[in-house]
Motif scaffolding. Structure first.
Motif, PDB file in Angstrom:
ATOM      1  N   GLY A 181       4.409   2.875 -12.605  1.00  0.00           N
ATOM      2  CA  GLY A 181       3.825   4.016 -13.292  1.00  0.00           C
ATOM      3  C   GLY A 181       3.471   5.103 -12.296  1.00  0.00           C
ATOM      4  N   GLU A 182       2.790   6.101 -12.799  1.00  0.00           N
ATOM      5  CA  GLU A 182       2.416   7.242 -11.977  1.00  0.00           C
ATOM      6  C   GLU A 182       1.222   6.904 -11.089  1.00  0.00           C
ATOM      7  OE1 GLU A 182       1.676  10.513 -14.577  1.00  0.00           O
ATOM      8  OE2 GLU A 182       3.750  10.657 -15.281  1.00  0.00           O
ATOM      9  N   GLU A 183       1.078   7.676 -10.038  1.00  0.00           N
ATOM     10  CA  GLU A 183      -0.083   7.555  -9.157  1.00  0.00           C
ATOM     11  C   GLU A 183      -1.042   8.714  -9.433  1.00  0.00           C
ATOM     12  OE1 GLU A 183       1.189   6.999  -5.114  1.00  0.00           O
ATOM     13  OE2 GLU A 183       2.541   5.356  -5.652  1.00  0.00           O
ATOM     14  N   PRO A 184      -2.336   8.584  -9.118  1.00  0.00           N
ATOM     15  CA  PRO A 184      -2.911   7.507  -8.316  1.00  0.00           C
ATOM     16  C   PRO A 184      -2.906   6.170  -9.027  1.00  0.00           C
ATOM     17  CG  PRO A 184      -4.657   8.898  -9.200  1.00  0.00           C
ATOM     18  CD  PRO A 184      -3.366   9.578  -9.518  1.00  0.00           C
ATOM     19  N   ALA A 185      -2.609   5.147  -8.266  1.00  0.00           N
ATOM     20  CA  ALA A 185      -2.565   3.803  -8.827  1.00  0.00           C
ATOM     21  C   ALA A 185      -3.966   3.306  -9.148  1.00  0.00           C
ATOM     22  CB  ALA A 185      -1.892   2.857  -7.837  1.00  0.00           C
ATOM     23  N   ARG A 186      -4.015   2.389 -10.081  1.00  0.00           N
ATOM     24  CA  ARG A 186      -5.263   1.658 -10.336  1.00  0.00           C
ATOM     25  C   ARG A 186      -5.109   0.255  -9.752  1.00  0.00           C
ATOM     26  NH1 ARG A 186      -5.026   4.080 -15.817  1.00  0.00           N
ATOM     27  NH2 ARG A 186      -6.519   5.812 -15.830  1.00  0.00           N
ATOM     28  N   VAL A 187      -6.108  -0.153  -9.006  1.00  0.00           N
ATOM     29  CA  VAL A 187      -6.094  -1.456  -8.349  1.00  0.00           C
ATOM     30  C   VAL A 187      -7.240  -2.267  -8.927  1.00  0.00           C
ATOM     31  CG1 VAL A 187      -6.291  -2.683  -6.162  1.00  0.00           C
ATOM     32  CG2 VAL A 187      -5.090  -0.489  -6.265  1.00  0.00           C
ATOM     33  N   TYR A 188      -6.906  -3.385  -9.547  1.00  0.00           N
ATOM     34  CA  TYR A 188      -7.895  -4.237 -10.210  1.00  0.00           C
ATOM     35  C   TYR A 188      -8.244  -5.409  -9.305  1.00  0.00           C
ATOM     36  CZ  TYR A 188      -6.658  -1.580 -14.408  1.00  0.00           C
ATOM     37  OH  TYR A 188      -6.442  -0.566 -15.322  1.00  0.00           O
ATOM     38  N   VAL A 189      -9.548  -5.625  -9.107  1.00  0.00           N
ATOM     39  CA  VAL A 189     -10.025  -6.660  -8.190  1.00  0.00           C
ATOM     40  C   VAL A 189     -11.042  -7.546  -8.916  1.00  0.00           C
ATOM     41  CG1 VAL A 189     -11.012  -7.145  -5.929  1.00  0.00           C
ATOM     42  CG2 VAL A 189      -9.729  -5.021  -6.287  1.00  0.00           C
ATOM     43  N   HIS A 190     -10.866  -8.843  -8.823  1.00  0.00           N
ATOM     44  CA  HIS A 190     -11.669  -9.825  -9.545  1.00  0.00           C
ATOM     45  C   HIS A 190     -12.953 -10.172  -8.807  1.00  0.00           C
ATOM     46  CE1 HIS A 190     -10.644 -12.915  -6.601  1.00  0.00           C
ATOM     47  NE2 HIS A 190      -9.443 -12.365  -6.575  1.00  0.00           N
ATOM     48  N   GLY A 191     -13.780 -10.977  -9.452  1.00  0.00           N
ATOM     49  CA  GLY A 191     -15.009 -11.474  -8.858  1.00  0.00           C
ATOM     50  C   GLY A 191     -14.842 -12.835  -8.217  1.00  0.00           C
ATOM     51  N   LEU A 192     -15.955 -13.398  -7.786  1.00  0.00           N
ATOM     52  CA  LEU A 192     -15.983 -14.691  -7.109  1.00  0.00           C
ATOM     53  C   LEU A 192     -15.399 -15.779  -8.010  1.00  0.00           C
ATOM     54  CD1 LEU A 192     -17.069 -16.348  -4.638  1.00  0.00           C
ATOM     55  CD2 LEU A 192     -19.174 -16.640  -5.958  1.00  0.00           C
ATOM     56  N   GLY A 193     -14.424 -16.516  -7.480  1.00  0.00           N
ATOM     57  CA  GLY A 193     -13.833 -17.614  -8.224  1.00  0.00           C
ATOM     58  C   GLY A 193     -12.977 -17.198  -9.398  1.00  0.00           C
ATOM     59  N   SER A 194     -12.445 -15.998  -9.361  1.00  0.00           N
ATOM     60  CA  SER A 194     -11.689 -15.484 -10.506  1.00  0.00           C
ATOM     61  C   SER A 194     -10.273 -15.089 -10.111  1.00  0.00           C
ATOM     62  CB  SER A 194     -12.429 -14.291 -11.130  1.00  0.00           C
ATOM     63  OG  SER A 194     -13.694 -14.690 -11.609  1.00  0.00           O
ATOM     64  N   ILE A 195      -9.563 -14.479 -11.045  1.00  0.00           N
ATOM     65  CA  ILE A 195      -8.194 -14.011 -10.862  1.00  0.00           C
ATOM     66  C   ILE A 195      -8.082 -12.637 -11.531  1.00  0.00           C
ATOM     67  CG2 ILE A 195      -5.767 -14.452 -11.449  1.00  0.00           C
ATOM     68  CD1 ILE A 195      -6.404 -17.425 -11.430  1.00  0.00           C
ATOM     69  N   SER A 196      -7.427 -11.705 -10.894  1.00  0.00           N
ATOM     70  CA  SER A 196      -7.435 -10.329 -11.405  1.00  0.00           C
ATOM     71  C   SER A 196      -6.768 -10.182 -12.763  1.00  0.00           C
ATOM     72  CB  SER A 196      -6.775  -9.389 -10.388  1.00  0.00           C
ATOM     73  OG  SER A 196      -7.667  -9.148  -9.316  1.00  0.00           O
ATOM     74  N   THR A 197      -5.624 -10.820 -12.961  1.00  0.00           N
ATOM     75  CA  THR A 197      -4.922 -10.624 -14.232  1.00  0.00           C
ATOM     76  C   THR A 197      -5.719 -11.149 -15.411  1.00  0.00           C
ATOM     77  OG1 THR A 197      -3.704 -12.666 -13.772  1.00  0.00           O
ATOM     78  CG2 THR A 197      -2.589 -10.581 -13.286  1.00  0.00           C
ATOM     79  N   VAL A 198      -6.410 -12.261 -15.234  1.00  0.00           N
ATOM     80  CA  VAL A 198      -7.156 -12.866 -16.338  1.00  0.00           C
ATOM     81  C   VAL A 198      -8.218 -11.908 -16.872  1.00  0.00           C
ATOM     82  CG1 VAL A 198      -8.754 -14.729 -16.954  1.00  0.00           C
ATOM     83  CG2 VAL A 198      -6.712 -15.225 -15.571  1.00  0.00           C
ATOM     84  N   TYR A 199      -8.849 -11.174 -15.977  1.00  0.00           N
ATOM     85  CA  TYR A 199      -9.950 -10.301 -16.367  1.00  0.00           C
ATOM     86  C   TYR A 199      -9.517  -8.863 -16.645  1.00  0.00           C
ATOM     87  CZ  TYR A 199     -13.425 -13.890 -15.504  1.00  0.00           C
ATOM     88  OH  TYR A 199     -14.182 -15.042 -15.592  1.00  0.00           O
ATOM     89  N   HIS A 200      -8.326  -8.473 -16.209  1.00  0.00           N
ATOM     90  CA  HIS A 200      -7.995  -7.059 -16.297  1.00  0.00           C
ATOM     91  C   HIS A 200      -6.638  -6.709 -16.904  1.00  0.00           C
ATOM     92  CE1 HIS A 200     -11.067  -6.872 -12.914  1.00  0.00           C
ATOM     93  NE2 HIS A 200     -11.563  -6.078 -13.831  1.00  0.00           N
ATOM     94  N   ALA A 201      -5.728  -7.662 -17.057  1.00  0.00           N
ATOM     95  CA  ALA A 201      -4.403  -7.315 -17.577  1.00  0.00           C
ATOM     96  C   ALA A 201      -4.487  -6.716 -18.979  1.00  0.00           C
ATOM     97  CB  ALA A 201      -3.497  -8.540 -17.577  1.00  0.00           C
ATOM     98  N   HIS A 202      -5.372  -7.250 -19.815  1.00  0.00           N
ATOM     99  CA  HIS A 202      -5.499  -6.730 -21.182  1.00  0.00           C
ATOM    100  C   HIS A 202      -6.079  -5.321 -21.190  1.00  0.00           C
ATOM    101  CE1 HIS A 202      -9.551  -8.121 -20.341  1.00  0.00           C
ATOM    102  NE2 HIS A 202     -10.004  -7.574 -21.453  1.00  0.00           N
ATOM    103  N   ILE A 203      -6.800  -4.971 -20.140  1.00  0.00           N
ATOM    104  CA  ILE A 203      -7.351  -3.619 -20.015  1.00  0.00           C
ATOM    105  C   ILE A 203      -6.251  -2.634 -19.613  1.00  0.00           C
ATOM    106  CG2 ILE A 203      -8.952  -2.184 -18.705  1.00  0.00           C
ATOM    107  CD1 ILE A 203     -10.305  -4.053 -20.741  1.00  0.00           C
ATOM    108  N   ALA A 204      -5.494  -2.978 -18.575  1.00  0.00           N
ATOM    109  CA  ALA A 204      -4.445  -2.092 -18.083  1.00  0.00           C
ATOM    110  C   ALA A 204      -3.359  -1.863 -19.120  1.00  0.00           C
ATOM    111  CB  ALA A 204      -3.833  -2.662 -16.806  1.00  0.00           C
ATOM    112  N   ALA A 205      -3.188  -2.807 -20.055  1.00  0.00           N
ATOM    113  CA  ALA A 205      -2.143  -2.695 -21.075  1.00  0.00           C
ATOM    114  C   ALA A 205      -2.524  -1.754 -22.220  1.00  0.00           C
ATOM    115  CB  ALA A 205      -1.827  -4.076 -21.641  1.00  0.00           C
ATOM    116  N   ARG A 206      -3.757  -1.331 -22.284  1.00  0.00           N
ATOM    117  CA  ARG A 206      -4.199  -0.488 -23.385  1.00  0.00           C
ATOM    118  C   ARG A 206      -3.525   0.887 -23.331  1.00  0.00           C
ATOM    119  NH1 ARG A 206      -9.220  -2.083 -25.998  1.00  0.00           N
ATOM    120  NH2 ARG A 206      -9.306   0.080 -26.715  1.00  0.00           N
ATOM    121  N   SER A 207      -3.267   1.463 -24.494  1.00  0.00           N
ATOM    122  CA  SER A 207      -2.558   2.747 -24.572  1.00  0.00           C
ATOM    123  C   SER A 207      -3.296   3.855 -23.837  1.00  0.00           C
ATOM    124  CB  SER A 207      -2.342   3.128 -26.035  1.00  0.00           C
ATOM    125  OG  SER A 207      -3.581   3.258 -26.720  1.00  0.00           O
TER     126      SER A 207
END
Length: 251
Positions: A20-46
């Motif tokens: 996609g276009e820049e500036p890029a968004r970089v998603y970073v998880h918390g302690l003991g987590s994984i980025s996609t689990v907490y943020h993929a559904h957010i980035a997919a929003r229209s």
């Protein structure tokens, strides 16, 4: 999936990304987590469509390597994240970061300011020695070897099924050192970094988590603090509409 070496010994931090276009968004998880689990559904929003998006797993977590000799301090994690952004040929990114990931993002912005143009922090740890209810406190209550030898399983039971689903995938030694580093904090401390930055800064606090300590001082320094109704620590899961609005800047 992409990767970048972060420790000079061949260990790699890894991430997945969408174009996609820049500036890029970089998603970073918390302690003991994984980025996609907490943020993929957010980035997919229209509302957020069309932007390059990276879902980075910090060292010791998810798909990234977990070297036994690595320190896993906030500074170590921030430098590894910087290695990923350098490898992705990115500067001036928007970092959307949760809990410990927010602390790492603040240290990144302090150490490598050219890499970060905006911060959206979700209940990021801003001070050393968080309260007894914090997950890092549960982990740091044990000596490292004791945690690795068996206490890890006891913490997983205490964490509940949602957090345990990702925490069980983190390396126990890396998890303990990350928790210890989080409780130690950074120099300068994360709160001081946040107050001193001049970039756009948004801090999301779940309504159910209570009032944010030092809110007025943060707001006086230009931080936009948003209390998200009906949400606890995992704002992006509890109230995704409000979370998306904050990332999009329409809240």
């Amino acid at each position: 999936m992409r990767q970048a070496e972060f420790d000079g010994e061949g260990s790699c931090i890894r991430w997945t990304e969408t174009p996609g276009e820049e500036p890029a968004r970089v998603y970073v998880h918390g302690l003991g987590s994984i980025s996609t689990v907490y943020h993929a559904h957010i980035a997919a929003r229209s509302e957020l469509a069309g932007r390059r998006s990276l879902f980075v797993d910090l060292p010791g977590h998810g798909i990234s390597d977990r070297p036994e000799g690595f320190g896993y301090t906030l500074e170590d994690h921030a430098d590894a994240l910087a290695a990923a952004l350098d490898a992705a040929d990115l500067t001036g990114v928007e970092v959307v970061a949760h809990s410990m990931g927010g602390s790492v993002a603040l240290v990144l912005a302090h150490r490598r300011p050219e890499l970060v143009s905006r911060l959206v922090l979700t209940e990021a740890n801003l001070d050393a020695s968080p309260p007894a209810t914090a997950g890092s406190t549960w982990i740091d209550a044990y000596e490292e070897d004791d945690f690795v030898a068996g206490a890890h399983a006891r913490v997983l039971e205490k964490a509940g099924p949602l957090w345990a689903a990702t925490m069980r995938l983190a390396d126990p030694r890396a998890l303990h050192r990350s928790a210890t580093g989080l409780r130690r904090g950074s120099a300068p401390m994360m709160r001081s970094i946040l107050e001193g930055l001049s970039i756009d800064r948004v801090y999301l606090q779940g309504e159910l988590s209570g009032e944010l300590e030092g809110r007025r001082t943060l707001e006086a320094s230009g931080v936009r603090v948003v209390t998200v109704p009906g949400a606890g620590h995992n704002v992006m899961l509890d109230n995704p509409d409000a979370f998306v609005a904050a990332v999009a800047g329409t809240e």
